[in-house]
Design a protein around this motif. Structure first.
Motif, mmCIF file in Angstrom:
data_model
loop_
_atom_site.group_PDB
_atom_site.id
_atom_site.type_symbol
_atom_site.label_atom_id
_atom_site.label_comp_id
_atom_site.label_asym_id
_atom_site.label_seq_id
_atom_site.Cartn_x
_atom_site.Cartn_y
_atom_site.Cartn_z
ATOM 1 N N UNK A 73 0.845 -1.193 0.000
ATOM 2 C CA UNK A 73 0.000 0.000 0.000
ATOM 3 C C UNK A 73 0.880 1.243 0.000
ATOM 4 N N UNK A 74 0.273 2.366 -0.320
ATOM 5 C CA UNK A 74 1.000 3.629 -0.322
ATOM 6 C C UNK A 74 1.281 4.106 1.098
ATOM 7 N N UNK A 75 0.455 3.686 2.054
ATOM 8 C CA UNK A 75 0.638 4.074 3.447
ATOM 9 C C UNK A 75 0.875 2.821 4.279
ATOM 10 N N UNK A 76 1.075 3.012 5.584
ATOM 11 C CA UNK A 76 1.425 1.902 6.470
ATOM 12 C C UNK A 76 0.330 0.828 6.466
ATOM 13 N N UNK A 77 0.771 -0.433 6.496
ATOM 14 C CA UNK A 77 -0.178 -1.543 6.436
ATOM 15 C C UNK A 77 0.463 -2.792 7.026
ATOM 16 N N UNK A 78 -0.341 -3.818 7.230
ATOM 17 C CA UNK A 78 0.191 -5.115 7.608
ATOM 18 C C UNK A 78 -0.571 -6.197 6.862
ATOM 19 N N UNK A 79 0.087 -7.325 6.693
ATOM 20 C CA UNK A 79 -0.532 -8.497 6.090
ATOM 21 C C UNK A 79 -0.622 -9.565 7.167
ATOM 22 N N UNK A 80 -1.888 -9.960 7.501
ATOM 23 C CA UNK A 80 -2.116 -10.995 8.520
ATOM 24 C C UNK A 80 -2.431 -12.311 7.814
ATOM 25 N N UNK A 81 -1.571 -13.284 8.065
ATOM 26 C CA UNK A 81 -1.719 -14.606 7.466
ATOM 27 C C UNK A 81 -2.196 -15.556 8.561
ATOM 28 N N UNK A 82 -3.225 -16.316 8.284
ATOM 29 C CA UNK A 82 -3.786 -17.206 9.300
ATOM 30 C C UNK A 82 -4.042 -18.585 8.693
ATOM 31 N N UNK A 83 -3.998 -19.586 9.553
ATOM 32 C CA UNK A 83 -4.209 -20.962 9.113
ATOM 33 C C UNK A 83 -5.022 -21.678 10.180
ATOM 34 N N UNK A 84 -6.158 -22.250 9.776
ATOM 35 C CA UNK A 84 -6.998 -23.036 10.672
ATOM 36 C C UNK A 84 -6.800 -24.509 10.319
ATOM 37 N N UNK A 85 -6.241 -25.302 11.263
ATOM 38 C CA UNK A 85 -5.906 -26.688 10.917
ATOM 39 C C UNK A 85 -6.980 -27.683 11.327
ATOM 40 N N UNK A 99 -3.321 -20.606 13.640
ATOM 41 C CA UNK A 99 -1.952 -20.107 13.522
ATOM 42 C C UNK A 99 -1.984 -18.742 12.843
ATOM 43 N N UNK A 100 -1.174 -17.788 13.348
ATOM 44 C CA UNK A 100 -1.128 -16.447 12.781
ATOM 45 C C UNK A 100 0.316 -16.028 12.560
ATOM 46 N N UNK A 101 0.576 -15.342 11.457
ATOM 47 C CA UNK A 101 1.831 -14.637 11.213
ATOM 48 C C UNK A 101 1.462 -13.267 10.651
ATOM 49 N N UNK A 102 2.050 -12.216 11.208
ATOM 50 C CA UNK A 102 1.764 -10.859 10.755
ATOM 51 C C UNK A 102 3.021 -10.246 10.166
ATOM 52 N N UNK A 103 2.894 -9.686 8.979
ATOM 53 C CA UNK A 103 3.985 -8.969 8.324
ATOM 54 C C UNK A 103 3.641 -7.487 8.325
ATOM 55 N N UNK A 104 4.484 -6.662 8.894
ATOM 56 C CA UNK A 104 4.234 -5.219 8.983
ATOM 57 C C UNK A 104 5.034 -4.515 7.898
ATOM 58 N N UNK A 133 -9.437 -4.707 20.016
ATOM 59 C CA UNK A 133 -8.594 -3.941 19.107
ATOM 60 C C UNK A 133 -7.164 -4.400 19.044
ATOM 61 N N UNK A 134 -6.801 -5.409 19.833
ATOM 62 C CA UNK A 134 -5.427 -5.921 19.789
ATOM 63 C C UNK A 134 -5.317 -7.041 18.770
ATOM 64 N N UNK A 135 -4.092 -7.259 18.293
ATOM 65 C CA UNK A 135 -3.799 -8.367 17.388
ATOM 66 C C UNK A 135 -2.728 -9.245 18.018
ATOM 67 N N UNK A 136 -2.756 -10.517 17.687
ATOM 68 C CA UNK A 136 -1.746 -11.417 18.214
ATOM 69 C C UNK A 136 -0.355 -10.926 17.844
ATOM 70 N N UNK A 137 0.602 -11.163 18.726
ATOM 71 C CA UNK A 137 1.967 -10.685 18.501
ATOM 72 C C UNK A 137 2.970 -11.808 18.441
ATOM 73 N N UNK A 138 4.244 -11.424 18.575
ATOM 74 C CA UNK A 138 5.339 -12.384 18.426
ATOM 75 C C UNK A 138 5.883 -12.889 19.749
ATOM 76 N N UNK A 156 3.492 -6.396 22.575
ATOM 77 C CA UNK A 156 3.894 -6.015 21.230
ATOM 78 C C UNK A 156 2.784 -6.423 20.295
ATOM 79 N N UNK A 157 2.134 -5.453 19.676
ATOM 80 C CA UNK A 157 0.942 -5.741 18.888
ATOM 81 C C UNK A 157 1.316 -6.345 17.534
ATOM 82 N N UNK A 158 0.280 -6.777 16.819
ATOM 83 C CA UNK A 158 0.511 -7.364 15.508
ATOM 84 C C UNK A 158 1.202 -6.431 14.546
ATOM 85 N N UNK A 159 1.036 -5.102 14.744
ATOM 86 C CA UNK A 159 1.718 -4.144 13.877
ATOM 87 C C UNK A 159 3.135 -3.851 14.342
ATOM 88 N N UNK A 160 3.579 -4.531 15.395
ATOM 89 C CA UNK A 160 4.932 -4.365 15.898
ATOM 90 C C UNK A 160 5.084 -3.295 16.955
#
Length: 977
Positions: A82-94, A121-126, A391-396, A414-418
């Motif tokens: 994106x042109x501005x700040x963003x994150x990509x949240x990847x999730x997997x339901x097993x 399972x979650x992985x967030x890329x900021x 309003x919180x996201x899973x973190x690392x 440490x929020x999902x956005x870092x």
């Protein structure tokens, strides 16, 4: 909770075997076909913000994934930023148990998640860079779902917006950083810290070591003393270390994970004695144990001053899926069976258990169905509820809970956005307010190791490691990854509405590059030195203390690369409000902690700003004294200064300093006294041994003969050797018996490039000769040898002195000699003809500028007194016995010793001469005598004469006496000008 993917200690490996057995069993229940994700790729962007894919069952794989693994299901995710700040949240339901890893365009790991069976399972890329990422699903113990797939996955692009919150606070918080010394705390990844409110000491768990730290607060910053007080059974082996101190009772626990329990012991006297503990329940979890304790919740209660230990102690740990907690009613000696605190409501690893003053128990978790949350028990650990932060996201990394004296809960993560964020609850986590991003002042983009502690209900501190680097890969395995990690501490004094954030390590990063979060098998490049968390506590006076492992020490602090160390270190609050308002008392500053060192022709004094007690320091006053003198003000500096260079010193003279700090309330007590090692006088060619041109290590001679063992070479030109002469001095280990058949030849060049030499030589009978010559053949039998001056000699302590006229080499004052080389030579067929050389690499070096001893002035003392140096210091006891004193100055260039001073009245000696031991150049000495004034009314002449017999050779003999008129009226004596 699988060690190969989640944030676990490198010690925690034993459970892998058990997990592998489970995975193998699961493999018998499912087909072993392997198919790719469906679809196999996709592009995420502002125009296409969501993607979904799925995968069918595969053969189990307990070894994790790479970007090219054929034993994992791979999905290619192309990111268009994106042109501005963003994150990509990847999730997997097993269905069953799958793990998730994401690899960057370069193939490096950028994120991973490894929860229990059935958990999301979650992985967030900021702000990930543009490119194609590999999303790898690892079939740890897969199963077939109702839809025929084994997992369903997706990715969402989430815009990030700047928080709307009050401006940051501006309290002047400062911290001192104190690393463990002398080899202590060298393996301190994931440390714990506690403050004993009874003793004032701190306890620090550094791997297998339990360390006690005492603080000397007579100066500020305080001086710490570290002591290893480890108990044997809690310091031998570990899968994970943890420590806990119940501050109000003073009981400390050291625990080392061992299967479903731990090897543990407790101490009530900071490690002087220990009580072994059961270590935990027999049905505990296999990972990430934590100790905590505090009052019982109603209706249970115990007398805090009773004979029975007053507090409940909790042991919580992570199992394959659920997390479990057990309570001890015996002060942590034995434990009841553990109960689940959650099953699939939360995944991954939990944080550290905390107990509120009202007995409520809290265990935080970074991933409760994609949000940050906390498991809460309000009935002494019997039942638990999971409560999340809206309003919180899973973190690392683990979040953290701190609880105020009125049971206010502060939750930091440490929020999902870092970003480092904190929220406040007044109802045991049911609702949350004052959610704040405390990293805004420093632009923090990635957060690790959240640690929270509270004091009064409206005061708390949130510590974390933070990096302002925006690139992905902050928790990957690249030793050269982006970012500088510092320790930040944020404090609130208004219930979490506003926070003051400071860099507690402004001049020294805690880590360079990455803090790897890939687990034991995901951090193969040695980047997992800090492990999983750090600790925080508050002392009885409300100071915040953070226990952390320093991963960047020695040269890393200045230039890098990262040292990937894990040195036990404490950041202790010095300035700013405390977490207990009772200590917000305005006062003069604490006494500074002064240090100093000699810097050649100057002494360099340094200090850190002491506790200003609520009023900013406006200035510092530095005092100095010479031997035999008294302290006098040397300088007043600005309140922002932390160093002072004293260049008004005499080389070789020792000076003592102390410092005070001044604020609007007044002046502090004096600091500790500091006496830097006296600055050594500059090499003086007029005084032997003169100027050194070569040096060599002792003990490297090859024939075990000390007279051939070179140490150094120097040149000198004292007037005692005769005007126009040079003295070459060769120092060896010993010359009490010079070796026979040996030559000690010193070769050098004059400014015109010509070669010359001087030497001492012994023959087969041990006869010694001294000579000089031209060329480079000093050891040749054919060399033309000219006899050196008859003053040439050697001494038993190893000095060879060869005296030669300057005219022999055609040199004069101001000329340079250089390219010095000496190779001790042994004649007579010895295997090693040159058993020692200087320099060892045989590359000629060194330089000497000829002084010309006709230009050498012999320094002399010059003792001086004047009338103003004579004084009366009062009656000595009763009657008319007056104490007369005189200050003697040495204004010459040499020290004077054994100085006699004779007092007299009207030319009649008063007592015997008084002796002053020594006065250095520029220094002073003081002498006193007793004068009986009984019956001597009237005016008299009081005289002090220094060196009355003229024993001391002085530059000026005319300034050795001084007199003053003295008027006696009964017992009153007045000296007149």
């Amino acid at each position: 909770m699988k060690h190969h993917l989640t944030h676990r200690s490198s010690r925690a490996r034993l459970t892998l075997a058990a997990l592998g057995v489970l995975a193998a069993a699961a493999a018998l229940l499912v087909p072993l076909t392997s198919t790719a994700a469906t679809p196999g790729s996709g592009t995420i962007s502002d125009a296409n913000p969501s993607l979904v894919w799925s995968g069918t069952v595969m053969a189990p794989n307990v070894n994790g994934c790479t970007a090219t693994s054929t034993s994992c299901d791979l999905y290619k995710l192309t990111v268009q930023p994106s042109a501005s700040s963003f994150m990509v949240r990847i999730k997997l339901k097993p269905a069953g148990d799958w793990d998730l890893s994401v690899f960057g365009p370069d193939g490096g790991l950028v994120g991973s998640s490894g929860n229990g069976p059935g958990q999301m399972e979650f992985v967030t890329l900021v702000n990930p860079a543009a490119g194609t990422y590999t999303v790898a699903a690892a079939p740890f113990a897969p199963a077939v779902g109702a839809d025929g797939n084994s997992y369903t996955a997706g990715a969402d692009l989430v815009p990030l917006t700047a928080p709307v919150q009050p401006p940051a606070g501006s309290d002047p918080l400062t911290f001192q950083n104190e690393p463990a010394p002398n080899g202590l705390g060298g393996d301190a990844g994931e440390p714990s810290i506690g403050a004993n409110w009874k003793s004032g000491n701190s306890m620090f768990q550094a791997g297998l070591q339990a360390l006690r730290v005492s603080w000397d607060d007579s100066v500020s910053p305080a001086k710490p003393t570290w002591t290893d007080v480890s108990f044997l059974t809690a310091s031998v082996a570990s899968l994970d270390p943890i420590g806990f101190l119940d501050s109000r009772t003073g009981r400390w626990f050291s625990s080392q994970l061992s299967g479903t329990t731990s090897l543990a012991a407790s101490t009530d006297d900071d490690g002087a004695s220990w009580l072994p503990s059961e270590g935990g329940p027999l049905n505990g979890g296999v990972d990430h144990q934590t100790f905590g304790g505090g009052p019982f919740a109603a209706p249970l209660a115990r007398d805090p001053n009773g004979l029975v230990y007053p507090d409940a102690v909790y042991y919580c740990s992570q199992d394959l899926v659920a997390a479990l907690c057990a309570r001890s009613d015996t002060g942590g000696t034995t434990f009841a069976p553990a109960v689940p605190i959650y099953t699939d409501e939360c995944g991954g690893l939990h944080g550290h258990v905390q107990v509120a003053p009202d007995g409520t128990v809290y265990v935080p978790n970074k991933n409760c169905n994609g949000a940050q949350g906390v498991a809460v028990s309000e009935d002494n650990g019997l039942t638990w509820q999971v409560r999340t932060v809206p309003g919180s996201f899973n973190g690392d990394w683990d979040p953290s809970v701190g609880i105020g004296s009125d049971n206010t809960v502060y939750f930091g993560w440490g929020d999902g956005d870092g970003h480092p964020k904190v929220a406040v609850s007044h109802d045991h986590g049911r609702t949350w307010t004052n959610t704040r991003d405390v990293g805004v002042p420093f632009g923090i983009q990635h957060t690790a190791f959240a640690s929270v502690v509270a004091g009064d209900g409206d005061r708390a501190a949130f510590a974390f490691l933070g990096s302002s680097a925006s690139q992905a890969g902050a928790f990957a395995d690249d030793p050269n990854g982006p970012g500088f990690w510092h320790l930040y501490v944020s404090e609130t004094f208004d219930g979490g509405n506003t926070w003051t954030t400071v860099d507690a390590t402004p001049n020294d990063p805690v880590q360079r590059g990455t803090i790897c979060g890939g687990g034991t098998l995901g951090c193969g490049n040695g980047t997992r030195n800090l492990l999983d968390f750090m600790g925080i506590t508050v002392d009885k006076q409300g100071r915040v203390l953070v226990g952390y492992a320093d991963g960047c020490i020695d040269s890393c602090a200045i230039t890098g690369p990262n040292s990937f160390s894990a040195l036990a270190t404490i950041a202790r609050q010095v300035n700013g409000k405390r977490l207990f308002a009772a200590y917000d008392v305005a006062a003069v500053p604490s006494a500074p902690n002064l240090s100093g060192k000699a810097g050649g022709s100057a002494n360099v004094l340094s200090w850190t700003a002491p506790d200003d007690h609520g009023s900013a320091i406006t200035s510092y006053k530095l005092f100095r004294k010479a031997p035999g003198g008294t302290f006098a003000l040397l300088a007043t500096t600005a309140g922002t200064a932390t160093t002072y260079t004293d260049s008004a010193i005499t080389a070789g003279q020792a000076y003592t300093y102390h410092l005070t700090a001044v604020n609007s309330i007044g002046e502090s007590a004096s600091s500790n006294d500091v006496t830097p090692a006296p600055a050594a006088p500059a090499p003086n060619p007029c005084v032997a041994p003169g100027v050194q041109v070569l040096s060599d290590g002792t003990g490297d001679e090859l024939t075990s003969e000390p007279s051939r063992d070179l140490q150094w070479v120097s040149l000198a030109e004292p007037t005692s050797i005769g005007l126009g002469n040079l003295e070459f001095i060769i120092k060896v280990a010993d010359l009490s018996k010079p070796a026979v058949n040996t030559t000690w030849p010193l070769q050098f060049k004059t400014a015109d490039g010509a070669d010359h030499w001087v030497k001492m030589e012994t023959n087969a009978l041990g006869a010694v000769s001294f000579g000089y010559g031209d060329g480079t053949n000093a050891t040749s039998p054919l060399a033309t040898v000219k006899s050196a001056d008859a003053q040439s000699a050697y001494t038993a302590d190893g000095q060879i002195k060869i005296v030669v006229s300057r005219s022999a080499f055609g040199i004069k004052a101001g000329d340079s000699l250089g390219s010095f080389l000496i190779r001790v030579s042994v004649r007579g067929g010895v295997v090693n003809p040159t058993p020692d050389n200087a320099p060892d690499n045989l590359a000629p070096t060194g330089q000497y500028v000829v002084k010309g001893n006709e230009n050498c002035a012999v320094p002399q003392a010059d003792l001086a007194v004047s009338g103003k140096d004579l004084a009366l210091s009062g009656l000595k006891g009763a009657g008319n016995l007056q104490v007369v004193a005189v200050v003697v100055h040495n204004v010459g260039g040499a020290a004077a010793s054994n100085i006699k001073v004779q007092f007299s009245v009207d030319g009649v000696a008063v007592g015997s001469p008084v002796t002053i031991g020594q006065v250095a150049p520029g220094g002073t000495g003081r002498a006193t005598t007793n004068w009986d004034t009984h019956g001597q009314n009237g005016t008299h002449t009081l005289t002090a004469t220094v060196d009355p017999a003229n024993v001391i050779v002085e530059k000026d003999e005319s300034n050795n006496a001084a007199s003053r008129p003295a008027v006696v009226q009964g017992s009153k004596v007045v000296l007149q000008e």
